[in-house]
Design a protein around this motif. Structure first.
Motif, mmCIF file in Angstrom:
data_model
loop_
_atom_site.group_PDB
_atom_site.id
_atom_site.type_symbol
_atom_site.label_atom_id
_atom_site.label_comp_id
_atom_site.label_asym_id
_atom_site.label_seq_id
_atom_site.Cartn_x
_atom_site.Cartn_y
_atom_site.Cartn_z
ATOM 1 N N MET A 1 5.191 10.412 33.069
ATOM 2 C CA MET A 1 3.838 10.316 32.543
ATOM 3 C C MET A 1 3.307 11.745 32.359
ATOM 4 O O MET A 1 3.335 12.551 33.275
ATOM 5 C CB MET A 1 2.978 9.524 33.520
ATOM 6 C CG MET A 1 1.599 9.209 33.001
ATOM 7 S SD MET A 1 0.686 8.156 34.129
ATOM 8 C CE MET A 1 0.678 6.658 33.197
ATOM 9 N N SER A 2 2.832 12.028 31.188
ATOM 10 C CA SER A 2 2.369 13.383 30.882
ATOM 11 C C SER A 2 0.954 13.600 31.408
ATOM 12 O O SER A 2 0.244 12.654 31.781
ATOM 13 C CB SER A 2 2.410 13.621 29.375
ATOM 14 O OG SER A 2 1.403 12.850 28.756
ATOM 15 N N MET A 3 0.540 14.867 31.393
ATOM 16 C CA MET A 3 -0.800 15.220 31.843
ATOM 17 C C MET A 3 -1.853 14.559 30.948
ATOM 18 O O MET A 3 -2.888 14.100 31.433
ATOM 19 C CB MET A 3 -0.956 16.740 31.824
ATOM 20 C CG MET A 3 -2.306 17.195 32.313
ATOM 21 S SD MET A 3 -2.594 16.669 33.994
ATOM 22 C CE MET A 3 -2.737 18.213 34.788
ATOM 23 N N GLN A 4 -1.569 14.473 29.676
ATOM 24 C CA GLN A 4 -2.502 13.850 28.736
ATOM 25 C C GLN A 4 -2.690 12.370 29.073
ATOM 26 O O GLN A 4 -3.802 11.850 29.038
ATOM 27 C CB GLN A 4 -1.998 14.018 27.308
ATOM 28 C CG GLN A 4 -2.997 13.599 26.264
ATOM 29 C CD GLN A 4 -2.500 13.879 24.855
ATOM 30 O OE1 GLN A 4 -1.333 14.194 24.661
ATOM 31 N NE2 GLN A 4 -3.386 13.755 23.896
ATOM 32 N N ASP A 5 -1.590 11.692 29.413
ATOM 33 C CA ASP A 5 -1.682 10.286 29.797
ATOM 34 C C ASP A 5 -2.486 10.111 31.084
ATOM 35 O O ASP A 5 -3.290 9.187 31.210
ATOM 36 C CB ASP A 5 -0.288 9.684 29.976
ATOM 37 C CG ASP A 5 0.479 9.585 28.661
ATOM 38 O OD1 ASP A 5 -0.178 9.533 27.598
ATOM 39 O OD2 ASP A 5 1.722 9.570 28.715
ATOM 40 N N LEU A 6 -2.271 11.018 32.052
ATOM 41 C CA LEU A 6 -3.020 10.958 33.305
ATOM 42 C C LEU A 6 -4.519 11.140 33.058
ATOM 43 O O LEU A 6 -5.344 10.415 33.614
ATOM 44 C CB LEU A 6 -2.522 12.027 34.279
ATOM 45 C CG LEU A 6 -1.166 11.781 34.922
ATOM 46 C CD1 LEU A 6 -0.730 12.986 35.738
ATOM 47 C CD2 LEU A 6 -1.234 10.551 35.812
ATOM 48 N N LEU A 7 -4.868 12.109 32.234
ATOM 49 C CA LEU A 7 -6.277 12.349 31.932
ATOM 50 C C LEU A 7 -6.894 11.166 31.196
ATOM 51 O O LEU A 7 -8.026 10.764 31.479
ATOM 52 C CB LEU A 7 -6.442 13.626 31.111
ATOM 53 C CG LEU A 7 -6.167 14.925 31.866
ATOM 54 C CD1 LEU A 7 -6.219 16.109 30.918
ATOM 55 C CD2 LEU A 7 -7.148 15.105 33.011
ATOM 56 N N ARG A 8 -6.163 10.590 30.251
ATOM 57 C CA ARG A 8 -6.665 9.436 29.509
ATOM 58 C C ARG A 8 -6.874 8.257 30.464
ATOM 59 O O ARG A 8 -7.898 7.569 30.402
ATOM 60 C CB ARG A 8 -5.689 9.048 28.396
ATOM 61 C CG ARG A 8 -6.246 7.959 27.475
ATOM 62 C CD ARG A 8 -5.305 7.558 26.350
ATOM 63 N NE ARG A 8 -4.919 8.696 25.530
ATOM 64 C CZ ARG A 8 -3.669 9.158 25.418
ATOM 65 N NH1 ARG A 8 -2.677 8.560 26.049
ATOM 66 N NH2 ARG A 8 -3.401 10.187 24.649
ATOM 67 N N ASP A 9 -5.915 8.014 31.358
ATOM 68 C CA ASP A 9 -6.012 6.933 32.328
ATOM 69 C C ASP A 9 -7.209 7.152 33.257
ATOM 70 O O ASP A 9 -7.981 6.219 33.533
ATOM 71 C CB ASP A 9 -4.714 6.838 33.132
ATOM 72 C CG ASP A 9 -4.666 5.609 34.004
ATOM 73 O OD1 ASP A 9 -5.084 4.531 33.532
ATOM 74 O OD2 ASP A 9 -4.219 5.731 35.170
ATOM 75 N N PHE A 10 -7.378 8.377 33.722
ATOM 76 C CA PHE A 10 -8.516 8.705 34.580
ATOM 77 C C PHE A 10 -9.831 8.445 33.844
ATOM 78 O O PHE A 10 -10.763 7.852 34.389
ATOM 79 C CB PHE A 10 -8.450 10.166 35.037
ATOM 80 C CG PHE A 10 -9.661 10.611 35.793
ATOM 81 C CD1 PHE A 10 -9.828 10.275 37.123
ATOM 82 C CD2 PHE A 10 -10.654 11.357 35.164
ATOM 83 C CE1 PHE A 10 -10.962 10.670 37.821
ATOM 84 C CE2 PHE A 10 -11.787 11.750 35.849
ATOM 85 C CZ PHE A 10 -11.938 11.410 37.189
#
Length: 139
Positions: A1-10
């Motif tokens: 999971m990329s950083m962008q995905d983590l930020l979007r999920d958050f």
């Protein structure tokens, strides 16, 4: 999971919580409740700012000492509108000098010494006043 995905999920989870708080838990507050909420929201940045300032003061004391005793050079390098550069040359700063800008207040060594003595006198009077005040409180 990329950083962008983590930020979007958050972000999505945060929006869901905000929606729940502002819709499902919404309850009209009476005037005293609004006052208390206002006090709380006002005090959070004040207390946070105070904590940050205390942290910064501690860091300052770690690096230069409480009264500047850890400084390599105790005297001011430049006075007034003249600054001493690393290569030893002196340059005018302020209006008409390095960086242009406004006219800077100037003080020579005599002014600085006079100001230092006046400040020492002031602090001495304050120490005496506070000591006297503490003695009066104890009696």
């Amino acid at each position: 999971m990329s950083m962008q995905d983590l930020l979007r999920d958050f972000h999505q989870k945060h929006e869901k919580i905000k929606h729940t708080v502002h819709t499902a838990w919404r309850y009209p507050l009476p005037p005293w409740g609004r006052f208390l909420a206002g006090c709380f929201y006002f005090s959070v940045p004040v207390v946070g700012g105070y904590a940050v300032m205390q942290w910064a003061i501690g860091k300052s004391w770690e690096s230069i000492g409480e009264r500047g005793e850890k400084l390599r050079q105790k005297e001011v390098e430049g006075r007034g509108d003249v600054a001493r550069l690393q290569d030893g040359t002196e340059r005018k700063i302020g209006a008409g000098g390095l960086g242009m800008g406004v006219n800077l207040a100037q003080s020579n060594a005599e002014d600085q010494e006079r100001n230092r003595k006046m400040l020492e006198r002031f602090f001495k009077k304050e120490r005496r006043r506070r000591k006297k005040q503490l003695e009066e409180e104890e009696t």
